[in-house]
Design a protein around this motif. Structure first.
Motif, mmCIF file in Angstrom:
data_model
loop_
_atom_site.group_PDB
_atom_site.id
_atom_site.type_symbol
_atom_site.label_atom_id
_atom_site.label_comp_id
_atom_site.label_asym_id
_atom_site.label_seq_id
_atom_site.Cartn_x
_atom_site.Cartn_y
_atom_site.Cartn_z
ATOM 1 N N GLY A 141 0.815 -1.205 0.000
ATOM 2 C CA GLY A 141 0.000 0.000 0.000
ATOM 3 C C GLY A 141 0.847 1.253 0.000
ATOM 4 N N TYR A 142 0.266 2.324 -0.513
ATOM 5 C CA TYR A 142 0.918 3.630 -0.547
ATOM 6 C C TYR A 142 -0.050 4.675 -0.020
ATOM 7 N N ILE A 143 0.508 5.683 0.651
ATOM 8 C CA ILE A 143 -0.301 6.789 1.160
ATOM 9 C C ILE A 143 0.486 8.075 0.943
ATOM 10 N N SER A 144 -0.226 9.157 0.635
ATOM 11 C CA SER A 144 0.472 10.420 0.372
ATOM 12 C C SER A 144 -0.360 11.588 0.852
ATOM 13 N N GLY A 145 0.302 12.726 0.941
ATOM 14 C CA GLY A 145 -0.359 13.976 1.274
ATOM 15 C C GLY A 145 0.485 15.133 0.800
ATOM 16 N N GLY A 146 -0.147 16.246 0.529
ATOM 17 C CA GLY A 146 0.602 17.406 0.056
ATOM 18 C C GLY A 146 -0.178 18.677 0.263
ATOM 19 N N ALA A 147 0.530 19.797 0.196
ATOM 20 C CA ALA A 147 -0.109 21.104 0.329
ATOM 21 C C ALA A 147 0.831 22.166 -0.219
ATOM 22 N N THR A 148 0.253 23.217 -0.759
ATOM 23 C CA THR A 148 1.009 24.392 -1.176
ATOM 24 C C THR A 148 0.411 25.592 -0.466
ATOM 25 N N VAL A 149 1.201 26.245 0.379
ATOM 26 C CA VAL A 149 0.736 27.361 1.192
ATOM 27 C C VAL A 149 1.711 28.520 1.047
ATOM 28 N N ASP A 150 1.205 29.676 0.644
ATOM 29 C CA ASP A 150 2.024 30.887 0.498
ATOM 30 C C ASP A 150 3.249 30.641 -0.374
ATOM 31 N N GLY A 151 3.071 29.886 -1.437
ATOM 32 C CA GLY A 151 4.159 29.651 -2.375
ATOM 33 C C GLY A 151 5.104 28.539 -1.996
ATOM 34 N N SER A 152 4.914 27.926 -0.839
ATOM 35 C CA SER A 152 5.773 26.814 -0.408
ATOM 36 C C SER A 152 5.013 25.501 -0.527
ATOM 37 N N SER A 153 5.700 24.467 -1.078
ATOM 38 C CA SER A 153 5.067 23.167 -1.283
ATOM 39 C C SER A 153 5.568 22.155 -0.268
ATOM 40 N N TYR A 154 4.650 21.318 0.205
ATOM 41 C CA TYR A 154 4.958 20.279 1.169
ATOM 42 C C TYR A 154 4.374 18.958 0.662
ATOM 43 N N ALA A 155 5.108 17.865 0.851
ATOM 44 C CA ALA A 155 4.608 16.569 0.409
ATOM 45 C C ALA A 155 5.206 15.464 1.264
ATOM 46 N N MET A 156 4.446 14.387 1.423
ATOM 47 C CA MET A 156 4.934 13.226 2.151
ATOM 48 C C MET A 156 4.278 11.988 1.571
ATOM 49 N N MET A 157 5.010 10.858 1.680
ATOM 50 C CA MET A 157 4.513 9.596 1.145
ATOM 51 C C MET A 157 5.100 8.465 1.969
#
Length: 290
Positions: A141-157
């Motif tokens: 299985g795989y799980i992920s998440g991400g967000a872009t806030v005030d021009g900064s990108s965040y991601a995890m998997m």
């Protein structure tokens, strides 16, 4: 939200908002989406927001006034619902009646007794990212998440090889991981967004990633690969199709409404090469039969 339990049985849930009230809507199909029948939810005072099927069982997330989010499950095709005690943010996957996972923002919780008790098996924190997508192929299985806030990108998997009993952090190439899809435990694709949308492919279970295409026409929010060559993706008011592994995409659907009908992702009917998508204003669209 739309989901299919098998090639025949599907459910659509959502809200209707009036000027002074709101209520849930519930539609059911038993013929693969050819016809839909309006139904009622047997849970009183419950506002449905999301539904999925896992191991032949329906799972539904919604909220009750003064209670908050609740997850229910049904084993009789959605006619009756049983409360799953642990409440997460809407991601759930059960392997059978007893063993399953619920996601609570940045935490993965596991149950072995049908949701009566949960144990945390993984947690990750990267900026504003929250887990928002999960897929299983067998025990992998795989799980992920991400967000872009005030021009900064965040991601995890993260990845598991033992049905979610333990997880390990996964290497990701760039930016905000927006959506992903694996066609087997090793081969998968992911859309990333920085200042543009890029498609990456892994052939070794996320040990490495290769850029397939960039400067894609839209911010893709859902993708489904039927093979390593053919896939469909949705973004904004559009649905795109590729037959060369994602190098080039052709727009095959554009909202006919001049003010737009944003698509809420794509749903693949199990055991059939058939796609459904929900739009604003209660519109359901479907692909032709292939």
């Amino acid at each position: 939200s739309i989901a299919f339990k098998d090639k025949n049985n599907g459910i659509v849930v959502g809200w209707v908002v009036n000027t002074d009230s709101a209520h849930s809507i519930f539609f059911r199909t038993t013929d693969g989406g050819n016809t839909w029948t309006k139904d009622t939810c047997s849970i009183s005072n419950f506002y449905v927001g999301w539904i999925t099927a896992s191991a032949g069982t329906w799972y539904m997330l919604g909220s009750k006034p003064d209670v908050g989010n609740q997850i229910y499950r049904s084993v009789d095709n959605g006619h009756n619902w049983i409360l799953v005690k642990q409440v997460g943010n809407g991601l759930v996957h059960f392997f059978d009646d007893n063993n399953g996972l619920v996601i609570d923002l940045t935490r993965i919780l596991r149950t072995t007794d049908g949701g009566q008790h949960f144990t945390q098996v993984y947690e990750d924190h990267i900026g504003f990212a929250r887990f928002n997508m999960m897929q299983f192929i067998g025990q992998t299985g795989y799980i992920s998440g991400g967000a872009t806030v005030d021009g900064s990108s965040y991601a995890m998997m993260a990845k598991t090889n033992n049905s979610g009993a333990s997880w390990s952090k996964v290497k990701i190439p760039v930016g905000n991981l927006y959506t992903f899809r694996f066609i087997n435990p090793l081969v998968g694709y992911a859309f990333y967004f920085t200042d543009r949308t890029q498609l990456y492919k892994t052939s070794d279970g996320t040990a490495s990633w290769k850029l397939v295409s960039e400067n894609l026409p839209n911010l893709m929010n859902s993708i489904h690969f039927f093979s390593e060559q053919e896939a469909y993706a949705s973004g904004g008011d559009n649905i795109y199709h590729t037959t060369d592994g994602g190098k080039n995409w052709r727009n095959i659907y554009l909202s006919p409404n001049p003010i737009g009908q944003s698509l809420f992702g794509l749903c693949v009917v199990p055991g059939a090469k058939k796609l459904f998508a929900l739009c604003h204003y209660g519109i359901i669209i479907r692909s032709p039969d292939y």
